[in-house]
Design a protein around this motif. Structure first.
Motif, mmCIF file in Angstrom:
data_model
loop_
_atom_site.group_PDB
_atom_site.id
_atom_site.type_symbol
_atom_site.label_atom_id
_atom_site.label_comp_id
_atom_site.label_asym_id
_atom_site.label_seq_id
_atom_site.Cartn_x
_atom_site.Cartn_y
_atom_site.Cartn_z
ATOM 1 N N ASP A 165 0.792 -1.268 -0.036
ATOM 2 C CA ASP A 165 -0.083 -0.067 0.014
ATOM 3 C C ASP A 165 0.968 1.320 0.120
ATOM 4 O O ASP A 165 0.495 2.243 -0.593
ATOM 5 N N ARG A 215 1.908 1.757 -3.503
ATOM 6 C CA ARG A 215 0.923 2.500 -4.332
ATOM 7 C C ARG A 215 0.840 4.043 -4.004
ATOM 8 O O ARG A 215 0.755 4.762 -4.843
ATOM 9 N N GLY A 216 1.097 4.214 -2.816
ATOM 10 C CA GLY A 216 1.263 5.783 -2.347
ATOM 11 C C GLY A 216 2.263 6.649 -3.137
ATOM 12 O O GLY A 216 2.139 7.643 -3.607
ATOM 13 N N ASP A 231 1.211 6.940 -6.528
ATOM 14 C CA ASP A 231 0.208 8.122 -6.707
ATOM 15 C C ASP A 231 0.929 9.539 -6.628
ATOM 16 O O ASP A 231 0.284 10.349 -7.291
ATOM 17 N N ALA A 232 1.854 9.365 -5.776
ATOM 18 C CA ALA A 232 2.780 10.756 -5.581
ATOM 19 C C ALA A 232 3.609 11.022 -7.071
ATOM 20 O O ALA A 232 4.173 11.973 -6.991
ATOM 21 N N PRO A 283 3.182 3.249 -12.237
ATOM 22 C CA PRO A 283 2.160 2.409 -11.921
ATOM 23 C C PRO A 283 2.506 0.966 -12.613
ATOM 24 O O PRO A 283 2.154 0.054 -12.200
#
Length: 194
Positions: free
Chosen positions: A148, A151-152, A155-156, A161
Motif C-alpha cells: 500500500d 501505491r502511495g 500516486d505521488a 504504475p
C-alpha cells in the motif's frame, strides 16, 4: 525459446517471527516447490523462516541451493546439509549468484534484509539487469501495508504504475507460481521502461 521456472529464489526471515502459522506456511512452501519439481535457491540460513522453507524442500526430496557469506558461516548461521552450498565473500556476491541460479524471485515474510533483497531484484528487472519475474507471497497479509505504501509512491509520481503491475502479489503458492510464469512469458524490463 520458451522459458520455464526450474528454480525459485526465495527471500525470507532468518527469525521465526511471532506467528507460528508463518513458520508452518514457509515449510509448506518449500515442500510444495519440491513436490512440483522446482528447485529452491535461498540464503543458506539455518534459522527462522529460512530454515523452515529449506527444510520443507529437503523433506520432500527437492533441490535446495544455499548461498551464504563466509561471515555468516563463521557465526554458525548457515546449514551444511543442502543439495549445494555456495560460500561467498560479500552480500553483493550472494545476491548476484542467487539471481544467476534462479528463474524467478519470491518474497516470503521477513525484515529489512528480506525487503532489501526483493527490492533490489525488482529494481534490476525494471532497469534491465535481470528479466526474471518477482513476486510477494503475502502470507498472513504480511506485505499488505508495505505494498500500500508503494501505491502511495506511485500516486505521488515517484514510481511508475506499470512497475507495480509487474509484480506478483498472491496469498498462496499456486497463484504466485501462475503469476510468475505469466510474467516469465510476458513483459520484460525493456517494455516497462517504454
Amino acid at each position: 525459446m520458451s522459458r520455464t521456472i526450474r528454480r525459485v529464489a526465495v527471500f525470507c526471515a532468518s527469525s521465526p517471527g511471532v506467528d507460528p502459522a508463518l513458520a508452518r506456511a514457509s515449510y509448506d512452501v518449500g515442500r510444495a516447490l519440491a513436490e512440483r519439481g522446482i528447485g529452491l535457491v535461498y540464503g543458506g540460513g539455518g534459522h527462522g523462516l529460512m530454515r523452515e522453507v529449506s527444510q520443507g524442500a529437503l523433506d520432500a526430496g527437492g533441490e535446495v541451493i544455499g548461498v551464504i557469506p563466509h561471515s555468516m558461516v563463521a557465526r554458525e548461521w548457515g546449514r551444511d546439509d543442502l543439495t549445494e552450498l555456495h560460500v561467498v565473500d560479500t552480500m553483493h556476491e550472494r545476491k548476484a549468484l542467487m539471481a544467476e541460479l534462479a528463474d524467478a524471485f519470491l518474497c516470503l515474510p521477513g525484515g529489512l534484509g528480506t525487503l532489501e533483497e526483493i527490492i533490489e531484484v525488482w529494481s534490476w528487472r525494471y532497469i534491465g539487469f535481470n528479466d526474471d519475474p518477482v513476486g510477494f507471497l503475502n502470507l498472513g497479509g504480511t506485505w499488505t501495508a508495505f505494498l500500500d505504501s508503494l501505491r502511495g509512491l506511485a500516486d505521488a509520481g515517484f514510481l511508475r504504475p506499470e512497475v507495480l503491475d509487474d509484480v506478483v502479489v498472491a496469498d498462496d503458492l499456486d497463484t504466485a507460481l501462475a503469476g510468475l510464469t505469466a510474467l516469465l512469458h510476458g513483459a520484460s524490463g525493456d517494455e516497462l521502461r517504454g
